[in-house]
Design an enzyme around this catalytic site. Structure first.
Site, PDB file in Angstrom:
ATOM      1  N   TYR A 141      13.912 -12.509  12.506  1.00  0.00           N
ATOM      2  CA  TYR A 141      15.098 -11.637  11.845  1.00  0.00           C
ATOM      3  C   TYR A 141      15.706 -11.056  13.105  1.00  0.00           C
ATOM      4  CZ  TYR A 141      11.819 -11.204   7.660  1.00  0.00           C
ATOM      5  OH  TYR A 141      11.099 -11.718   6.632  1.00  0.00           O
ATOM      6  N   ASN A 180       5.001   2.701   3.625  1.00  0.00           N
ATOM      7  CA  ASN A 180       6.484   3.126   3.842  1.00  0.00           C
ATOM      8  C   ASN A 180       7.413   2.868   2.757  1.00  0.00           C
ATOM      9  OD1 ASN A 180       8.176   3.848   6.014  1.00  0.00           O
ATOM     10  ND2 ASN A 180       8.744   1.984   6.456  1.00  0.00           N
ATOM     11  N   LYS A 187       3.971  -9.379  16.679  1.00  0.00           N
ATOM     12  CA  LYS A 187       4.846 -10.203  16.059  1.00  0.00           C
ATOM     13  C   LYS A 187       4.459 -11.747  16.841  1.00  0.00           C
ATOM     14  CE  LYS A 187       6.705  -8.227  12.879  1.00  0.00           C
ATOM     15  NZ  LYS A 187       6.046  -8.448  11.463  1.00  0.00           N
ATOM     16  N   TYR A 204       4.222  -3.534  19.037  1.00  0.00           N
ATOM     17  CA  TYR A 204       4.942  -3.789  17.993  1.00  0.00           C
ATOM     18  C   TYR A 204       5.376  -5.266  18.242  1.00  0.00           C
ATOM     19  CZ  TYR A 204       8.494  -5.069  14.504  1.00  0.00           C
ATOM     20  OH  TYR A 204       9.271  -5.832  13.414  1.00  0.00           O
ATOM     21  N   ASN A 228       0.771  -1.080   0.043  1.00  0.00           N
ATOM     22  CA  ASN A 228      -0.013  -0.015   0.049  1.00  0.00           C
ATOM     23  C   ASN A 228       0.832   1.144  -0.005  1.00  0.00           C
ATOM     24  OD1 ASN A 228       1.107   0.265   2.563  1.00  0.00           O
ATOM     25  ND2 ASN A 228      -0.875  -0.046   3.613  1.00  0.00           N
ATOM     26  N   LEU A 229       2.068   0.972  -0.107  1.00  0.00           N
ATOM     27  CA  LEU A 229       3.084   2.042  -0.284  1.00  0.00           C
ATOM     28  C   LEU A 229       3.124   3.209   0.968  1.00  0.00           C
ATOM     29  CD1 LEU A 229       2.725   2.995  -3.963  1.00  0.00           C
ATOM     30  CD2 LEU A 229       4.417   1.675  -2.937  1.00  0.00           C
ATOM     31  N   SER A 232      10.229 -11.349  14.371  1.00  0.00           N
ATOM     32  CA  SER A 232      11.311 -10.707  14.876  1.00  0.00           C
ATOM     33  C   SER A 232      11.885 -11.116  16.043  1.00  0.00           C
ATOM     34  CB  SER A 232      11.095  -9.155  15.184  1.00  0.00           C
ATOM     35  OG  SER A 232      12.058  -8.327  15.836  1.00  0.00           O
ATOM     36  N   ALA A 233      13.456 -10.780  16.225  1.00  0.00           N
ATOM     37  CA  ALA A 233      13.818 -11.526  17.488  1.00  0.00           C
ATOM     38  C   ALA A 233      13.666 -10.630  18.573  1.00  0.00           C
ATOM     39  CB  ALA A 233      15.563 -11.079  17.316  1.00  0.00           C
ATOM     40  N   ASP A 260      15.756  -0.855  25.662  1.00  0.00           N
ATOM     41  CA  ASP A 260      16.699  -1.766  24.832  1.00  0.00           C
ATOM     42  C   ASP A 260      17.234  -2.920  25.708  1.00  0.00           C
ATOM     43  OD1 ASP A 260      16.774   0.054  22.854  1.00  0.00           O
ATOM     44  OD2 ASP A 260      18.433   0.838  22.819  1.00  0.00           O
TER      45      ASP A 260
HETATM   46  P1  NAD Z   1       9.581  -1.725   5.451  1.00  0.00           P
HETATM   47  O1  NAD Z   1       8.651  -0.643   6.240  1.00  0.00           O
HETATM   48  O2  NAD Z   1      10.445  -1.078   4.605  1.00  0.00           O
HETATM   49  O3  NAD Z   1       8.585  -2.613   4.661  1.00  0.00           O
HETATM   50  C1  NAD Z   1       7.355  -2.920   4.876  1.00  0.00           C
HETATM   51  C2  NAD Z   1       6.299  -2.645   3.635  1.00  0.00           C
HETATM   52  O4  NAD Z   1       4.926  -3.135   3.869  1.00  0.00           O
HETATM   53  C3  NAD Z   1       6.334  -1.218   3.292  1.00  0.00           C
HETATM   54  O5  NAD Z   1       6.667  -1.189   1.634  1.00  0.00           O
HETATM   55  C4  NAD Z   1       4.744  -0.802   3.526  1.00  0.00           C
HETATM   56  O6  NAD Z   1       4.451   0.095   2.692  1.00  0.00           O
HETATM   57  C5  NAD Z   1       4.309  -2.072   3.379  1.00  0.00           C
HETATM   58  N1  NAD Z   1       2.858  -1.901   4.266  1.00  0.00           N
HETATM   59  C6  NAD Z   1       2.767  -1.995   5.597  1.00  0.00           C
HETATM   60  N2  NAD Z   1       1.549  -2.038   5.836  1.00  0.00           N
HETATM   61  C7  NAD Z   1       0.811  -2.599   4.844  1.00  0.00           C
HETATM   62  C8  NAD Z   1      -0.711  -3.032   4.544  1.00  0.00           C
HETATM   63  N3  NAD Z   1      -1.520  -3.240   5.403  1.00  0.00           N
HETATM   64  N4  NAD Z   1      -0.767  -3.658   3.205  1.00  0.00           N
HETATM   65  C9  NAD Z   1       0.040  -3.548   2.165  1.00  0.00           C
HETATM   66  N5  NAD Z   1       1.283  -2.817   2.380  1.00  0.00           N
HETATM   67  C10 NAD Z   1       1.573  -2.591   3.655  1.00  0.00           C
HETATM   68  O7  NAD Z   1       9.932  -2.608   6.468  1.00  0.00           O
HETATM   69  P2  NAD Z   1      11.062  -3.947   6.457  1.00  0.00           P
HETATM   70  O8  NAD Z   1      12.261  -3.474   7.430  1.00  0.00           O
HETATM   71  O9  NAD Z   1      11.311  -4.270   5.096  1.00  0.00           O
HETATM   72  O10 NAD Z   1      10.090  -5.130   7.366  1.00  0.00           O
HETATM   73  C11 NAD Z   1       9.604  -5.883   6.599  1.00  0.00           C
HETATM   74  C12 NAD Z   1       8.906  -6.954   7.693  1.00  0.00           C
HETATM   75  O11 NAD Z   1      10.168  -7.410   8.491  1.00  0.00           O
HETATM   76  C13 NAD Z   1       7.938  -6.231   8.757  1.00  0.00           C
HETATM   77  O12 NAD Z   1       7.058  -7.030   9.092  1.00  0.00           O
HETATM   78  C14 NAD Z   1       8.739  -5.964   9.802  1.00  0.00           C
HETATM   79  O13 NAD Z   1       7.984  -5.912  11.204  1.00  0.00           O
HETATM   80  C15 NAD Z   1       9.577  -7.211   9.742  1.00  0.00           C
HETATM   81  N6  NAD Z   1      10.891  -6.972  10.560  1.00  0.00           N
HETATM   82  C16 NAD Z   1      11.800  -6.130  10.153  1.00  0.00           C
HETATM   83  C17 NAD Z   1      12.920  -5.869  10.800  1.00  0.00           C
HETATM   84  C18 NAD Z   1      13.901  -4.490  10.791  1.00  0.00           C
HETATM   85  O14 NAD Z   1      14.716  -4.189  11.274  1.00  0.00           O
HETATM   86  N7  NAD Z   1      13.820  -4.017   9.499  1.00  0.00           N
HETATM   87  C19 NAD Z   1      13.461  -6.555  12.046  1.00  0.00           C
HETATM   88  C20 NAD Z   1      12.476  -7.656  12.291  1.00  0.00           C
HETATM   89  C21 NAD Z   1      11.202  -7.767  11.526  1.00  0.00           C
HETATM   90  C1  UD1 Z   2      14.862  -2.335  16.957  1.00  0.00           C
HETATM   91  C2  UD1 Z   2      13.663  -2.453  17.545  1.00  0.00           C
HETATM   92  C3  UD1 Z   2      13.298  -3.796  17.741  1.00  0.00           C
HETATM   93  C4  UD1 Z   2      13.597  -4.574  16.364  1.00  0.00           C
HETATM   94  C5  UD1 Z   2      15.003  -4.292  15.891  1.00  0.00           C
HETATM   95  C6  UD1 Z   2      15.375  -5.122  14.680  1.00  0.00           C
HETATM   96  C7  UD1 Z   2      13.365  -0.236  18.974  1.00  0.00           C
HETATM   97  C8  UD1 Z   2      13.459  -0.002  20.276  1.00  0.00           C
HETATM   98  N1  UD1 Z   2      13.513  -1.790  18.703  1.00  0.00           N
HETATM   99  O1  UD1 Z   2      15.931  -2.788  18.221  1.00  0.00           O
HETATM  100  O2  UD1 Z   2      12.127  -3.888  17.916  1.00  0.00           O
HETATM  101  O3  UD1 Z   2      13.020  -5.815  16.406  1.00  0.00           O
HETATM  102  O4  UD1 Z   2      15.225  -2.946  15.944  1.00  0.00           O
HETATM  103  O5  UD1 Z   2      15.348  -4.466  13.594  1.00  0.00           O
HETATM  104  O6  UD1 Z   2      13.341   0.458  17.939  1.00  0.00           O
HETATM  105  N2  UD1 Z   2      21.595   3.067  18.953  1.00  0.00           N
HETATM  106  C9  UD1 Z   2      22.254   4.132  19.299  1.00  0.00           C
HETATM  107  N3  UD1 Z   2      22.062   5.018  18.722  1.00  0.00           N
HETATM  108  C10 UD1 Z   2      21.101   5.127  17.846  1.00  0.00           C
HETATM  109  C11 UD1 Z   2      20.181   4.271  17.417  1.00  0.00           C
HETATM  110  C12 UD1 Z   2      20.581   3.130  18.207  1.00  0.00           C
HETATM  111  O7  UD1 Z   2      23.131   3.817  20.138  1.00  0.00           O
HETATM  112  O8  UD1 Z   2      20.729   6.298  17.288  1.00  0.00           O
HETATM  113  C13 UD1 Z   2      21.935   1.519  19.664  1.00  0.00           C
HETATM  114  C14 UD1 Z   2      20.737   0.928  20.356  1.00  0.00           C
HETATM  115  O9  UD1 Z   2      20.830   1.363  21.743  1.00  0.00           O
HETATM  116  C15 UD1 Z   2      21.068  -0.609  20.201  1.00  0.00           C
HETATM  117  C16 UD1 Z   2      21.590  -0.610  18.763  1.00  0.00           C
HETATM  118  O10 UD1 Z   2      22.291   0.642  18.583  1.00  0.00           O
HETATM  119  O11 UD1 Z   2      22.213  -0.929  21.104  1.00  0.00           O
HETATM  120  C17 UD1 Z   2      21.072  -1.031  17.764  1.00  0.00           C
HETATM  121  O12 UD1 Z   2      19.763  -0.270  17.684  1.00  0.00           O
HETATM  122  P1  UD1 Z   2      18.649  -0.415  16.544  1.00  0.00           P
HETATM  123  O13 UD1 Z   2      19.254  -0.533  15.162  1.00  0.00           O
HETATM  124  O14 UD1 Z   2      17.565   0.379  16.895  1.00  0.00           O
HETATM  125  O15 UD1 Z   2      18.055  -1.931  17.015  1.00  0.00           O
HETATM  126  P2  UD1 Z   2      17.373  -2.717  18.260  1.00  0.00           P
HETATM  127  O16 UD1 Z   2      17.716  -1.854  19.553  1.00  0.00           O
HETATM  128  O17 UD1 Z   2      18.028  -4.046  18.142  1.00  0.00           O
END
Ligand code: NAD
Ligand code: UD1
Length: 330
Positions: free
Chosen positions: A176, A35, A152, A148, A32-33, A124-125, A292
């Site tokens: 992840y 993000n 998950k 959030y 749905n764009l 997610s972890a 954190d």
């Molecule tokens: P992202 O925001 O870049 O991608 C998510 C996409 O989903 C976006 O393009 C957004 O437009 C789309 N979207 C959201 N809600 C929607 C809906 N209702 N219908 C259709 N499209 C929708 O995020 P990402 O980092 O690529 O993450 C992808 C998935 O992995 C997510 O479910 C996120 O929770 C999970 N995840 C991400 C991380 C991370 O750190 N990036 C870590 C653990 C899990």
């Molecule tokens: C974030 C999410 C978590 C998600 C994970 C994986 C939050 C609170 N948690 O956690 O739910 O599963 O990403 O994508 O957003 N840090 C700094 N300065 C900054 C940003 C981060 O010092 O400006 C530190 C944080 O304290 C942490 C590390 O960098 O120790 C990584 O941070 P971040 O990239 O936000 O990931 P997570 O904390 O693992």
């Protein structure tokens, strides 16, 4: 094999589409764009030479999703679509529960209705919460107390319950760790809106001069240098993990950690970035960020043993590729 990729124009989804197309899959993207940008479809086509079909639609929209399933002979679903900002989820809990839970339910209902047996879910972890590292798939879940993380854990439960009465389903729950980096072409990557919450995109914006300095959230954790330790994983390795799960997982529910198994501290990541890209990152130590954990890294032996998958790229490549993408941004 035709795969429906929800959230396919997002960060992880776009890299997975590239790997799918390069491996001979056909791909339909539903996004749905909210993000991400439509141009990502062009970038995927530019990298792979193949254009995925794109539906601008909401994964919670039952009519739109049913239309896609009834029109195309889908073989598998990879469900990335979701809202993912922890802080925002505290401010907008209902929007997070509605989006992340309803999309998962609607997609799974359609899988059951149309006989689509393969379903891969982005978990997610964060579901491990305060457990002892390294995190193992068999641990009891303790999602941190933010909506959030709860979504998950709840989606994992919903999919597990659905699979228990539909034994023909193959469900992969992929947990992840910290996805970073970008495709080596520099054409797709992580493009957060506004000021980034996560470490790597913050570093790349400091490197570019968009932000003046990095704030390091705490140096008094019980870790070797006092800063938080995470398991950063290159997004292309992560994408490859999805193909492994899609191809090799049989009926039932299968949970896999997708990480490298190695922890890197905030200060180590800054140093790696500086070395990989010959750019200095100014930083300042500030207080801890609420919520954190000190350390978060994976036990990756299950994915290795059962999927034959291991992350191949190191922190150097993660920093190099994240910076190459950021430099290419306007
Ligand atoms: P992202 O925001 O870049 O991608 C998510 C996409 O989903 C976006 O393009 C957004 O437009 C789309 N979207 C959201 N809600 C929607 C809906 N209702 N219908 C259709 N499209 C929708 O995020 P990402 O980092 O690529 O993450 C992808 C998935 O992995 C997510 O479910 C996120 O929770 C999970 N995840 C991400 C991380 C991370 O750190 N990036 C870590 C653990 C899990
Ligand atoms: C974030 C999410 C978590 C998600 C994970 C994986 C939050 C609170 N948690 O956690 O739910 O599963 O990403 O994508 O957003 N840090 C700094 N300065 C900054 C940003 C981060 O010092 O400006 C530190 C944080 O304290 C942490 C590390 O960098 O120790 C990584 O941070 P971040 O990239 O936000 O990931 P997570 O904390 O693992």
């Amino acid at each position: 094999m035709l795969v429906l990729v929800t959230g396919g124009t997002g960060f992880i989804g776009s890299h997975t589409c590239v790997e799918l197309l390069n491996s001979g899959y056909e791909v339909i993207i539903l996004d749905n764009l909210v993000n991400s940008k439509r141009e990502v479809v062009d970038r995927i086509a530019q990298i792979t030479g193949k254009r995925p079909l794109f539906y601008e639609a909401d994964a919670t929209d039952e009519t739109a999703v049913d239309l896609i399933f009834s029109t195309h002979p889908i073989d598998g679903v990879i469900h990335f679509a979701g809202l993912k900002a922890v802080g925002e989820s505290v401010q907008m809990p209902l929007a997070y529960y509605k989006n992340n839970l309803l999309s998962t339910i609607v997609l799974m209902e359609n899988c059951v209705k149309y006989g689509v047996q393969r379903f891969v879910f982005s978990s997610s972890a964060t579901v491990y919460g305060e457990n002892q590292v390294p995190f193992v798939e068999t641990m009891e879940l303790r999602p941190r107390t933010n909506p959030y993380g709860e979504t998950k854990a709840m989606c994992e439960r919903i999919l597990t319950d659905a699979a228990s009465i539909h034994p023909e389903l193959s469900v992969s729950l992929l947990r992840y760790f910290n996805p970073v980096g970008a495709h080596e072409s520099g054409l797709i990557g992580e493009a957060p809106q506004g000021i980034p919450n996560n470490l790597m995109p913050y570093i790349t914006q400091v490197a570019k001069g968009i932000l003046p300095e990095l704030q390091v959230f705490g140096n008094d954790y019980p870790t070797p240098d006092g800063t938080g330790v995470r398991d950063y994983i290159h997004v292309v390795d992560l994408a490859e993990g999805h193909l492994a799960a899609l191809e090799q997982v049989g009926p039932g529910v299968h949970i896999y950690n997708l990480g490298t198994g190695r922890g890197t501290s905030v200060l180590e990541l800054i140093s790696a970035f500086e070395e990989a890209n010959s750019i200095r990152i100014p930083y300042r130590i500030v207080g801890r960020r609420p919520g954190d954990v000190a350390e978060c890294y994976a036990d990756v032996s299950k994915a290795h043993a059962e999927l034959g998958w291991t992350a191949k790229r190191g922190v150097y490549e993660m920093c190099r590729d994240a910076w190459r993408f950021e430099k290419n941004q306007g």
